[in-house]
Write an enzyme that holds these catalytic residues in place. Structure first.
Site, PDB file in Angstrom:
ATOM      1  N   SER A   1       0.808  -1.221   0.000  1.00 19.42           N
ATOM      2  CA  SER A   1       0.000   0.000   0.000  1.00 19.42           C
ATOM      3  C   SER A   1       0.839   1.268   0.000  1.00 19.42           C
ATOM      4  O   SER A   1       0.674   2.135  -0.852  1.00 19.42           O
ATOM      5  CB  SER A   1      -0.924  -0.001   1.219  1.00 19.42           C
ATOM      6  OG  SER A   1      -1.617   1.233   1.307  1.00 19.42           O
ATOM      7  N   GLN A   2       1.776   1.388   0.949  1.00 22.55           N
ATOM      8  CA  GLN A   2       2.624   2.577   0.989  1.00 22.55           C
ATOM      9  C   GLN A   2       3.802   2.462   0.028  1.00 22.55           C
ATOM     10  O   GLN A   2       4.186   3.431  -0.630  1.00 22.55           O
ATOM     11  CB  GLN A   2       3.145   2.804   2.415  1.00 22.55           C
ATOM     12  CG  GLN A   2       2.118   3.390   3.356  1.00 22.55           C
ATOM     13  CD  GLN A   2       1.719   4.809   3.015  1.00 22.55           C
ATOM     14  OE1 GLN A   2       2.496   5.588   2.466  1.00 22.55           O
ATOM     15  NE2 GLN A   2       0.482   5.156   3.331  1.00 22.55           N
TER      16      GLN A   2
ATOM     17  N   ARG B   1       9.118  -9.933  -3.603  1.00 21.77           N
ATOM     18  CA  ARG B   1       9.093 -11.206  -4.326  1.00 21.77           C
ATOM     19  C   ARG B   1       8.494 -10.990  -5.711  1.00 21.77           C
ATOM     20  O   ARG B   1       7.380 -10.460  -5.843  1.00 21.77           O
ATOM     21  CB  ARG B   1       8.272 -12.244  -3.567  1.00 21.77           C
ATOM     22  CG  ARG B   1       8.864 -12.685  -2.257  1.00 21.77           C
ATOM     23  CD  ARG B   1       8.231 -13.995  -1.773  1.00 21.77           C
ATOM     24  NE  ARG B   1       6.812 -14.087  -2.062  1.00 21.77           N
ATOM     25  CZ  ARG B   1       5.842 -13.602  -1.282  1.00 21.77           C
ATOM     26  NH1 ARG B   1       6.165 -12.948  -0.155  1.00 21.77           N
ATOM     27  NH2 ARG B   1       4.582 -13.746  -1.603  1.00 21.77           N
TER      28      ARG B   1
ATOM     29  N   ASP C   1       4.539  -4.332  10.258  1.00 20.88           N
ATOM     30  CA  ASP C   1       5.293  -4.202  11.508  1.00 20.88           C
ATOM     31  C   ASP C   1       5.815  -5.546  12.015  1.00 20.88           C
ATOM     32  O   ASP C   1       6.960  -5.644  12.462  1.00 20.88           O
ATOM     33  CB  ASP C   1       4.405  -3.580  12.594  1.00 20.88           C
ATOM     34  CG  ASP C   1       4.118  -2.114  12.352  1.00 20.88           C
ATOM     35  OD1 ASP C   1       4.946  -1.447  11.704  1.00 20.88           O
ATOM     36  OD2 ASP C   1       3.071  -1.633  12.804  1.00 20.88           O
TER      37      ASP C   1
ATOM     38  N   HIS D   1       6.329   4.115   9.811  1.00 17.11           N
ATOM     39  CA  HIS D   1       5.606   4.011  11.075  1.00 17.11           C
ATOM     40  C   HIS D   1       6.645   3.726  12.152  1.00 17.11           C
ATOM     41  O   HIS D   1       7.616   3.008  11.905  1.00 17.11           O
ATOM     42  CB  HIS D   1       4.570   2.883  11.000  1.00 17.11           C
ATOM     43  CG  HIS D   1       3.819   2.626  12.276  1.00 17.11           C
ATOM     44  ND1 HIS D   1       3.374   3.639  13.101  1.00 17.11           N
ATOM     45  CD2 HIS D   1       3.426   1.466  12.865  1.00 17.11           C
ATOM     46  CE1 HIS D   1       2.737   3.108  14.138  1.00 17.11           C
ATOM     47  NE2 HIS D   1       2.765   1.795  14.025  1.00 17.11           N
TER      48      HIS D   1
ATOM     49  N   ASP E   1      -0.718   6.962  17.077  1.00 19.61           N
ATOM     50  CA  ASP E   1      -1.275   6.151  15.996  1.00 19.61           C
ATOM     51  C   ASP E   1      -1.931   4.884  16.552  1.00 19.61           C
ATOM     52  O   ASP E   1      -3.066   4.547  16.201  1.00 19.61           O
ATOM     53  CB  ASP E   1      -0.168   5.781  15.008  1.00 19.61           C
ATOM     54  CG  ASP E   1      -0.695   5.082  13.767  1.00 19.61           C
ATOM     55  OD1 ASP E   1      -1.348   5.752  12.952  1.00 19.61           O
ATOM     56  OD2 ASP E   1      -0.447   3.874  13.602  1.00 19.61           O
TER      57      ASP E   1
END
Length: 334
Positions: free
Chosen positions: A28-29, A49, A84, A109, A192
């Site tokens: 996503s990011q 990958r 994470d 993050h 967050d």
């Protein structure tokens, strides 16, 4: 304390010129950072990958995905966008053996750096740029000439130029057009996690389920319950995002606004706030991080059980059927 906000004029892309930036993970990011930086004139490589969905997307976008090991060897700056829970293992196995003095670790993050699940050597810069929006918005706003506001932090300044590099990164993805807010890894991470758990995800999901259960247990049709406690949330949230609580209350009926003031404090009570404070304390002291890492080590057994349980909750079952009646919302089934 007032937070300092920087813009394009307060920095430049120069600190990234002549450097190779490796985006680790094309999710996503990752896809947004890689494409935006490349379009800003920065040399970007991607680690992912090749045979995965994200790897194939990276190839489609003109990148040549490689291993994390190879990307680390070739890079000057790492932008790590992996989940994470997997970052510590990937760091130990693939990044740490290939990390060199003078390199830059970039987080999107603060979790792993703040809670020390990734322990970086003291001869590398450790920085963060965290866009306050999903990757597809970071990309689309950049393409239209705008940007998404970003949080920026420096955890370790080995080179003496860490902030300049972080600012260049933020500018390169479009953040400097909207505003780059200086913060710390600690503040970004803890606020967050609290926002996700107490309000945006945990608090909201629990409120939706409790509202649905209250109406259906009282004998009301589940379809009506779904519309009233779930579907119409989008209307309210869109109003709040545009103009805060004041604009939302201006836009709804007097009956609804009166009910807001009259009943809201009965739902979110002083006891609720006391619980929120305990949630924040457990985030701050590392209890949540330890619990999260512990369940991951067990194959996310508890996590998976909760996913299964909520997938079969009444509000989800009836919602799947009702959303099929509304093609304009572009319904998604998992």
């Amino acid at each position: 304390m007032a937070i300092k906000t920087l813009y394009d004029k307060d920095g430049s892309l120069a600190p990234l010129q002549g450097k190779t930036v490796a985006v680790i993970g094309y999710g996503s990011q990752g896809h947004a950072h890689a494409q935006n930086l490349r379009d800003s004139g920065v040399k970007v490589i991607v680690a992912n990958r090749r045979d995965s969905a994200n790897g194939k997307l990276a190839i489609e976008h003109g990148f040549d995905p490689m291993s994390v090991e190879d990307a680390t060897k070739k890079a000057d700056v790492l932008i790590v966008t992996l989940p994470d829970e997997v970052q510590p293992n990937v760091y130990e196995k693939s990044i740490k053996p290939n990390l060199r003095k003078g390199m830059v670790w970039g987080s999107t993050h603060g979790f792993n750096i703040h809670f020390k699940t990734v322990a970086l050597p003291n001869d590398v810069d450790v920085i963060m740029v965290a866009p306050k929006g999903p990757g597809h918005t970071v990309r689309s706003e950049y393409e239209r000439g705008g940007g998404v506001p970003c949080l920026m932090a420096v955890h370790q300044d080995a080179s003496g130029k860490a902030q300049d590099i972080a600012m260049a990164w933020a500018i390169g993805i479009g953040g400097g057009r909207a505003g780059v807010l200086k913060t710390t890894f600690k503040d970004e991470c803890e606020t967050d996690l609290f926002g996700e758990q107490a309000v945006l995800c945990g608090g909201l999901s629990a409120l939706i389920k409790a509202g649905f259960e209250t109406l259906t247990e009282a004998g009301y049709p589940p379809e009506l319950a779904y519309f009233e406690v779930c579907h119409e949330l989008k209307l309210i949230i869109d109003l709040i995002v545009r103009g805060g609580l004041t604009y939302m209350r201006y836009s709804i009926s007097n009956t609804a606004e009166f009910g807001d003031y009259h009943t809201g404090p009965k739902i979110v009570t002083e006891q609720t706030k006391a619980t929120m404070k305990q949630v924040l304390k457990e985030i701050q002291d590392g209890t949540f991080a330890k619990t999260f890492r512990g369940d991951y080590a067990k194959g996310f057994a508890w996590f998976k059980a909760q996913k299964e349980k909520d997938y079969n909750h009444g509000v989800e079952k009836v919602g799947r059927g009702l959303r099929r009646m509304m093609p304009w919302i572009k319904p998604v089934e998992m």
